[in-house]
Each structure stands twice: as structure tokens, then as C-alpha cells.
Design a protein around this motif. Structure first.
Motif: not given
Lengths: 290, 290
Positions: A221, A228-229, A259, B191, B219, B221, B227, B229-230
Motif C-alpha cells: 500500500h 494507493g495499491y 514497513y 486509515s 487491511q 486496498h 490513502s 488503505y483501509w
């Protein structure tokens, strides 16, 4: 002041970042280069209108493109980075003491100089004595290499414009030849979500699939990437990215990350159904073509 | 025509989608509701300026908030959805024949009516005879429930404005009481990337951690989320989201998906280091507070 930079993700979707100041703007022989200072993402470098990285999220890309193959291959001594003019990938690689030599082949010398000037923390990878930089076309450099590298990282920008030759079938074949018999190639694989990116994503997998016996795609991400991917390709002659992951060995190195973890490494290869389906379709198409 | 809708992800970052037409705009008792027709994402519904879902990516959110708990809990008969006025979560739940009853508690009746009008494919969840809709405050509804549900899904919008009461510690406690002794609660967790979202993300985990014995975050995408990213929260009295995942049982149901697979289920819980660190910090803080 209401001052924004916008990245067009497609013709109909854009991400905009509020800018404090444009720190630099120039046209190199290959591309337009801009550096912005932003409140939300810190400093940000943009090539031909595409965000290459920002202070706030460069760690995601650089960690994921380096640590994944390094946690799999047991004995990396010789690495080639194609592109990599910002030094971020080299910087992460230099955290591995067992690496003896890192070749960086970045065609655009101006991009490298600007990175050194504005992103010294990222570009400090170039200061390591194991790193050698060449300014030439990546494919030309590759053509003269045989059985030389343990790891090749393709860190070039999108498969359009001047870097297009780095996404051809010949390119993957040349990487295969340049790798030792247990070599790994990792490359940025674009984003599969928007229709206009999907075709490039498919074509890349088809070419890699024809050139290497082991092919897997993994995800991260990255907020400044389209949707965003972002995906990476893992193409390999011998090692499997999951079966040959040695988490214990990697952890023993005690490398600081923000990360990557060896647990996330496994999860990064567990893909959404729609992405799996795209990959399987291309594998079937590639088998028919052979 | 150059016609764009922009979602402010932070004060300094926005995502803009090119609009063909604004199909609807109204102010309900609780919020402003807009429906847009877009080229890239199809139809899109926006509440108080935030994209709730688009035709192009609603499948990701709805599949991830439903299939993850349903692949873990062995015997779901009674489900409560808090929010859920678009019907998407109910629609996915109705694919499970073993579910006997689904309560939807959506305060904003106008949101539900507009969803039915413009997103009939999503809202068709309401047509199932097992679904009962109540228009009232979710917390008030919850206070009168004890030992009733196998699964509670909190599908409300952000923890600001009129839905704020649904993100308090009392809310998690009320969910705990409303669940049976082996019940699971799943909720959207925001997020973690941007600084201004991080605080809400931290607070949510701290509250859930104090209320339930098992707490994990997972998570997805989702391109139209901030962003891209959720996160989702999985809070549970008995079942662990990974140890109690029964992939064989889930696959035997033969439910069609575009995002979820039982393999992705596992990967969704393998989080980036910076997210893991936030969660561990909040767990330590919560332990000190007790």
C-alpha cells in the motif's frame, strides 16, 4: 496560498498534494524533474508529472523491493539496480554486510544529482564504497552481462517513454542471462486497479512468465501510487518467494524497518481475487503462445 | 466539460474524480447526500463530502467486512448491522443460507431511500425477507439488546459528526453485551497513514482492546478511501480470526467473490510494521489504564 500539484492517476482521477514551495524544476535529456516541498508528505520528487517518491512514503517502496528477495536468496553478493537514480534502493541494500558489489545503472545523470542535492538521506546509498554508478541505457548494460548477478532490481519508472525498452520481452530475457543459476529478479509491476493500468500489468506478467520458471506478484500500500495499491514482480530461477523465505535468518540480521516484516512478506503474496484472476488469465495466454 | 468532485483526505491532500453528472443532492436530517455519475468509477455516493462507495470498488469493502467473520464463526444465525443504509453489507450476508435474521439499524432513512433509487444492485439486500430495517440511533438500539447476536457489523461512517456515539467506549461495551458468548464484532477502523487519521485509529483500537478478549486489525486496498488503505477491526469473545478460520467450510459454500479469498483472509492480518507498532503502543497504554 492555494497551491497544488496534481498527479493524474487516469484521465478521470487525480491526486493533489498541497505545495509549500517548488524547490527545483528542470528538463533533463530524458524527462522533466520537479522537487516540491509539501506539508503533508515532506519533500517530493516528480518525473514527467508522476510522483516518484515522497519523504513520507519512500520507505514502503524501498523496503519492499529489497527485503523480499533478500529474505529469500541465501547468498547475495552481486546486485544490479536498473534505474535507482534516487539511491533509495541502494541505501537499503547497503544494510546487508554480505553484499560485495552493487551496480546502479541510471541513464539520467541529472536525476541522480538532484536526488543527492535534495534527498541526501535517500541518496546516501551512493556513498557506500560497494556501489558503482553507470550512466547508460539499462538494456545496453544488460546485454553484455552473463551469469553475473545474484539479484537484479528493476527500479525504473513506468513502462512508457524512455524506459519503455526495460519492459520488453528482450529485457526479461537479458535479465535471465545476466543472473546466476539461482538468481532472482524483482521489478515494479504497476497497479492493477484502473482499466488503463491493467493492460500494462497483464503484459508485464505474461513476459516475465515466459522468461522465468518461478513468477509471483506481491503487493504493498503506497499512498502516492495510483489507487494507493502497488505491485512488484518476483521472477526467479530457483528460489520460491514463500517456500524459500528464511524468516529466522532475516530476523537475525536485526535490520530496522518501518514497513517490512517477515510476516508481512507472506501476506504480500496473498492477493485479491481480481488480481489472481488477471494473473491466471495471462499465464494461460502465455502457455498457448509458446 | 471540466467537472470534478474532490474528497479532502487531509487538509493538504485530495482525490478528485471527474464527474459526468450530479444525479442527486439533498440535505437529510443528518447529513448532505450527493450521488455522482463518473466515467472512471461509475456511480458514486458521497456523504458530507466523503465518498461512501462507488460502483467500481464497493465490492472490496462489503466482501471484507462480511466474509472475514463469516469464514471464522461456525454458526451465524442472527446478525446486527449498525449503519448499512446502502444495503451492500446486507446483500453479501444474504448469500449465507444459514443466517436466519439480519437487523439493519440505519438512522438516516433518506440515505436508505436514495441508495434504493440509485444503487438497486447494492440495495437489493433489503429485499431479502430475513432483513428488518429500523431507523433509530445505533447506540439506543444496542442498549436494549443482551446476548442476542452472533455477529455485529459496525458499518457507520467516520467517527465524527452524528455517528460519533458509535465510536465511544460505551458503544464497544454495548456491543459486547449484545453479542452471544461466542459473538464477533467487526467494524471499520479507518486509515492509519495520515497523521490526522492516526489518532482516531489509535483511539478505536484502545477502546476495543479494553472491551473484548480477542482483538485484531485487518487491511484492504480500497482506492476511494483516504490513502487507498483501509482497516477493519475484528473484536471477538471466543473465535480467533486466523486460528479459527475454516477455509474448507467457507469454500464449500461456493460464494462468488471478486476480492475475498481464504488465502487473502490470512494475508489481510499481516500488517506493515508501522501499523503493528501503533497497535502495540495502544495495547500497552490500555493495560496501564486498567
Amino acid at each position: 496560498m492555494d497551491f497544488w500539484f496534481s498527479q493524474l492517476e487516469t484521465e478521470d482521477v487525480k491526486t493533489s498534494i498541497r505545495v509549500n514551495k517548488q524547490l527545483y524544476s528542470a528538463q533533463s535529456e530524458y524527462q522533466r524533474i520537479d522537487v516540491f516541498e509539501t506539508k503533508e508528505l515532506g519533500k517530493m520528487i516528480v518525473l514527467d508529472g508522476e510522483i516518484i517518491f515522497s519523504d513520507a512514503d519512500e520507505f514502503i517502496y524501498n523496503e519492499m523491493i529489497v527485503h523480499v528477495p533478500m529474505a529469500v536468496h541465501p547468498n547475495v553478493k552481486n546486485v544490479l539496480i536498473i534505474g535507482g537514480g534516487d539511491g533509495g534502493v541502494a541505501r537499503v541494500l547497503t544494510e546487508y554486510p554480505e553484499i560485495e558489489h552493487i551496480d546502479v545503472v541510471e541513464q539520467d545523470e541529472m536525476f541522480l544529482e538532484i536526488s543527492k542535492q535534495f534527498f541526501p538521506e535517500t541518496a546516501k546509498g551512493f556513498d557506500d564504497e560497494r556501489v558503482t554508478v553507470s550512466h547508460m541505457d539499462g538494456l545496453r548494460f544488460l546485454r553484455r552481462c552473463t551469469d553475473k548477478y545474484d539479484l537484479i532490481i528493476n527500479d525504473t519508472t513506468d513502462p512508457f517513454g524512455y524506459a519503455e525498452g526495460l519492459f520488453t520481452r528482450e529485457f526479461y530475457g537479458s535479465c535471465y542471462r545476466a543472473l546466476k543459476e539461482d538468481g532472482i529478479m524483482v521489478y515494479q509491476h504497476g497497479s492493477p486497479f484502473y482499466d488503463e493500468d491493467e493492460e500494462a500489468f497483464r503484459a508485464m506478467h505474461r513476459k516475465a512468465y515466459k522468461s522465468f520458471p518461478i513468477n509471483r506478484v506481491y503487493q504493498a500500500h503506497i499512498p502516492t501510487c495510483p489507487s494507493g495499491y502497488w505491485m512488484f514482480g518476483f521472477a526467479s530461477k530457483k528460489y520460491h518467494p514463500l517456500k524459500d523465505l528464511n524468516a529466522k535468518r532475516w530476523k537475525a540480521r536485526d535490520i530496522k524497518t518501518w514497513y517490512y516484516t517477515t510476516n508481512l512478506h507472506k501476506g504480500a503474496f496473498m492477493l485479491p481475487k481480481y488480481v489472481e484472476d488477471l494473473l491466471v488469465e495471462e499465464e494461460k495466454a502465455a502457455k498457448k503462445e509458446v
